[in-house]
Enzyme design. Sequence first.
Site, PDB file in Angstrom:
ATOM      1  N   ASN A  86      51.173  58.748 -53.368  1.00 54.42           N
ATOM      2  CA  ASN A  86      51.102  58.377 -54.789  1.00 54.42           C
ATOM      3  C   ASN A  86      50.102  59.310 -55.463  1.00 54.42           C
ATOM      4  O   ASN A  86      49.424  60.085 -54.801  1.00 54.42           O
ATOM      5  CB  ASN A  86      50.726  56.902 -54.968  1.00 54.42           C
ATOM      6  CG  ASN A  86      49.392  56.585 -54.323  1.00 54.42           C
ATOM      7  OD1 ASN A  86      48.372  57.190 -54.663  1.00 54.42           O
ATOM      8  ND2 ASN A  86      49.385  55.674 -53.366  1.00 54.42           N
ATOM      9  N   GLY A 132      53.926  52.003 -46.635  1.00 53.79           N
ATOM     10  CA  GLY A 132      55.039  52.829 -46.167  1.00 53.79           C
ATOM     11  C   GLY A 132      54.617  54.003 -45.308  1.00 53.79           C
ATOM     12  O   GLY A 132      53.698  53.906 -44.487  1.00 53.79           O
ATOM     13  N   ASP A 176      53.115  56.672 -46.181  1.00 56.89           N
ATOM     14  CA  ASP A 176      51.763  57.098 -46.562  1.00 56.89           C
ATOM     15  C   ASP A 176      50.718  56.359 -45.704  1.00 56.89           C
ATOM     16  O   ASP A 176      49.810  56.978 -45.111  1.00 56.89           O
ATOM     17  CB  ASP A 176      51.577  56.776 -48.061  1.00 56.89           C
ATOM     18  CG  ASP A 176      50.367  57.438 -48.684  1.00 56.89           C
ATOM     19  OD1 ASP A 176      49.721  58.261 -48.009  1.00 56.89           O
ATOM     20  OD2 ASP A 176      50.062  57.128 -49.856  1.00 56.89           O
ATOM     21  N   SER A 204      60.531  58.810 -52.060  1.00 59.11           N
ATOM     22  CA  SER A 204      60.883  57.849 -53.130  1.00 59.11           C
ATOM     23  C   SER A 204      61.881  56.775 -52.710  1.00 59.11           C
ATOM     24  O   SER A 204      62.221  55.906 -53.520  1.00 59.11           O
ATOM     25  CB  SER A 204      61.431  58.547 -54.390  1.00 59.11           C
ATOM     26  OG  SER A 204      60.391  59.163 -55.126  1.00 59.11           O
ATOM     27  N   GLY A 255      61.618  54.329 -50.588  1.00 62.90           N
ATOM     28  CA  GLY A 255      61.059  53.024 -50.233  1.00 62.90           C
ATOM     29  C   GLY A 255      60.506  52.301 -51.445  1.00 62.90           C
ATOM     30  O   GLY A 255      61.270  51.859 -52.316  1.00 62.90           O
ATOM     31  N   TYR A 287      59.270  53.262 -54.103  1.00 59.34           N
ATOM     32  CA  TYR A 287      59.613  53.845 -55.408  1.00 59.34           C
ATOM     33  C   TYR A 287      61.084  53.659 -55.790  1.00 59.34           C
ATOM     34  O   TYR A 287      61.502  54.067 -56.882  1.00 59.34           O
ATOM     35  CB  TYR A 287      59.203  55.327 -55.468  1.00 59.34           C
ATOM     36  CG  TYR A 287      57.708  55.534 -55.673  1.00 59.34           C
ATOM     37  CD1 TYR A 287      56.837  54.455 -55.824  1.00 59.34           C
ATOM     38  CD2 TYR A 287      57.156  56.809 -55.722  1.00 59.34           C
ATOM     39  CE1 TYR A 287      55.465  54.640 -56.006  1.00 59.34           C
ATOM     40  CE2 TYR A 287      55.786  57.005 -55.917  1.00 59.34           C
ATOM     41  CZ  TYR A 287      54.949  55.910 -56.064  1.00 59.34           C
ATOM     42  OH  TYR A 287      53.603  56.101 -56.253  1.00 59.34           O
TER      43      TYR A 287
HETATM   44  N1  AR6 Z   1      58.313  57.628 -40.679  1.00 57.63           N
HETATM   45  C1  AR6 Z   1      59.389  57.998 -41.427  1.00 57.63           C
HETATM   46  N2  AR6 Z   1      59.802  57.324 -42.516  1.00 57.63           N
HETATM   47  C2  AR6 Z   1      59.116  56.212 -42.858  1.00 57.63           C
HETATM   48  C3  AR6 Z   1      57.967  55.776 -42.144  1.00 57.63           C
HETATM   49  C4  AR6 Z   1      57.583  56.521 -41.002  1.00 57.63           C
HETATM   50  N3  AR6 Z   1      56.524  56.175 -40.253  1.00 57.63           N
HETATM   51  N4  AR6 Z   1      57.498  54.646 -42.749  1.00 57.63           N
HETATM   52  C5  AR6 Z   1      58.303  54.404 -43.808  1.00 57.63           C
HETATM   53  N5  AR6 Z   1      59.287  55.332 -43.878  1.00 57.63           N
HETATM   54  P1  AR6 Z   1      57.821  54.836 -48.925  1.00 57.63           P
HETATM   55  P2  AR6 Z   1      58.082  56.060 -51.587  1.00 57.63           P
HETATM   56  C6  AR6 Z   1      60.384  55.483 -44.828  1.00 57.63           C
HETATM   57  O1  AR6 Z   1      57.771  53.475 -49.524  1.00 57.63           O
HETATM   58  O2  AR6 Z   1      59.320  55.307 -51.849  1.00 57.63           O
HETATM   59  C7  AR6 Z   1      53.310  54.210 -50.725  1.00 57.63           C
HETATM   60  O3  AR6 Z   1      52.585  53.024 -50.858  1.00 57.63           O
HETATM   61  C8  AR6 Z   1      60.744  54.285 -45.684  1.00 57.63           C
HETATM   62  O4  AR6 Z   1      61.556  53.385 -44.952  1.00 57.63           O
HETATM   63  O5  AR6 Z   1      56.894  55.148 -47.811  1.00 57.63           O
HETATM   64  O6  AR6 Z   1      58.021  57.518 -51.947  1.00 57.63           O
HETATM   65  C9  AR6 Z   1      52.665  55.380 -51.457  1.00 57.63           C
HETATM   66  O7  AR6 Z   1      51.270  55.302 -51.456  1.00 57.63           O
HETATM   67  C10 AR6 Z   1      61.512  54.958 -46.811  1.00 57.63           C
HETATM   68  O8  AR6 Z   1      62.853  55.235 -46.418  1.00 57.63           O
HETATM   69  O9  AR6 Z   1      57.586  55.990 -50.053  1.00 57.63           O
HETATM   70  C11 AR6 Z   1      53.236  55.258 -52.829  1.00 57.63           C
HETATM   71  O10 AR6 Z   1      52.508  54.338 -53.608  1.00 57.63           O
HETATM   72  C12 AR6 Z   1      60.785  56.293 -46.986  1.00 57.63           C
HETATM   73  O11 AR6 Z   1      60.001  56.452 -45.793  1.00 57.63           O
HETATM   74  C13 AR6 Z   1      54.630  54.737 -52.597  1.00 57.63           C
HETATM   75  O12 AR6 Z   1      54.575  54.028 -51.357  1.00 57.63           O
HETATM   76  C14 AR6 Z   1      59.874  56.357 -48.191  1.00 57.63           C
HETATM   77  O13 AR6 Z   1      59.323  55.079 -48.452  1.00 57.63           O
HETATM   78  C15 AR6 Z   1      55.638  55.853 -52.445  1.00 57.63           C
HETATM   79  O14 AR6 Z   1      56.919  55.303 -52.366  1.00 57.63           O
END
Ligand code: AR6
Length: 174
Positions: A28, A36, A38, A121, A123, A125
Amino acid sequence: MKSIKDRIEIIIGDITQIDTEAIVNAANKSLMGGGGVDGAIHRAAGQMLKEECRRLGGCETGEAKITNGYNLKAKYVIHTVGPVYRDGRHNEPELLRNCYENSLKLAIENNIKTIAFPSISKGAYGYPIKEAAPIAIKTVVDFLNRHSEIEKVIFVLFSQTDFDTYKRVLSEYI
Ligand code: AR6
């Protein structure tokens, strides 16, 4: 020169376990960690990552910044901030494209040849996978066609559905 097919891999897994030279974080704007992928990257890398991130002063949507990987297998983390999805008509596609493009540019500037991406984005987002996958694939394929320096891009998906969608989109595109 390897074909594009041999330079792109799509797998299901945990990106914190991948040993490419760089892994990309879906961060973020604060770059101070979150949930997630991050959260997983910050936990696996350790406290030093947060300290380095604090010094970066945040990151705009679509931009990318690089840090060390600390306790990760990857030497570097490239942090990029995806767009929050509203309806697809608020510049989300272009911003998402910028995330992939700017991450890859930063990789080249740092002599990184292998890089892994999560589905940015997709998850918290809220970007629908059916719209996010073609943007991810197309941007990366087009970039690889223009830049032979990058040897391997691995898309690391977190669910079977996401994996299947990426596989289908890639097979349609190349
Ligand atoms: N390895 C691979 N993919 C993953 C993992 C992992 N260990 N964990 C989750 N995913 P998101 P965004 C997938 O929410 O949508 C955070 O709080 C997940 O299932 O991680 O860009 C940041 O600080 C999904 O398919 O990222 C921001 O505030 C994908 O990764 C916000 O979330 C992305 O999901 C960013 O949201």
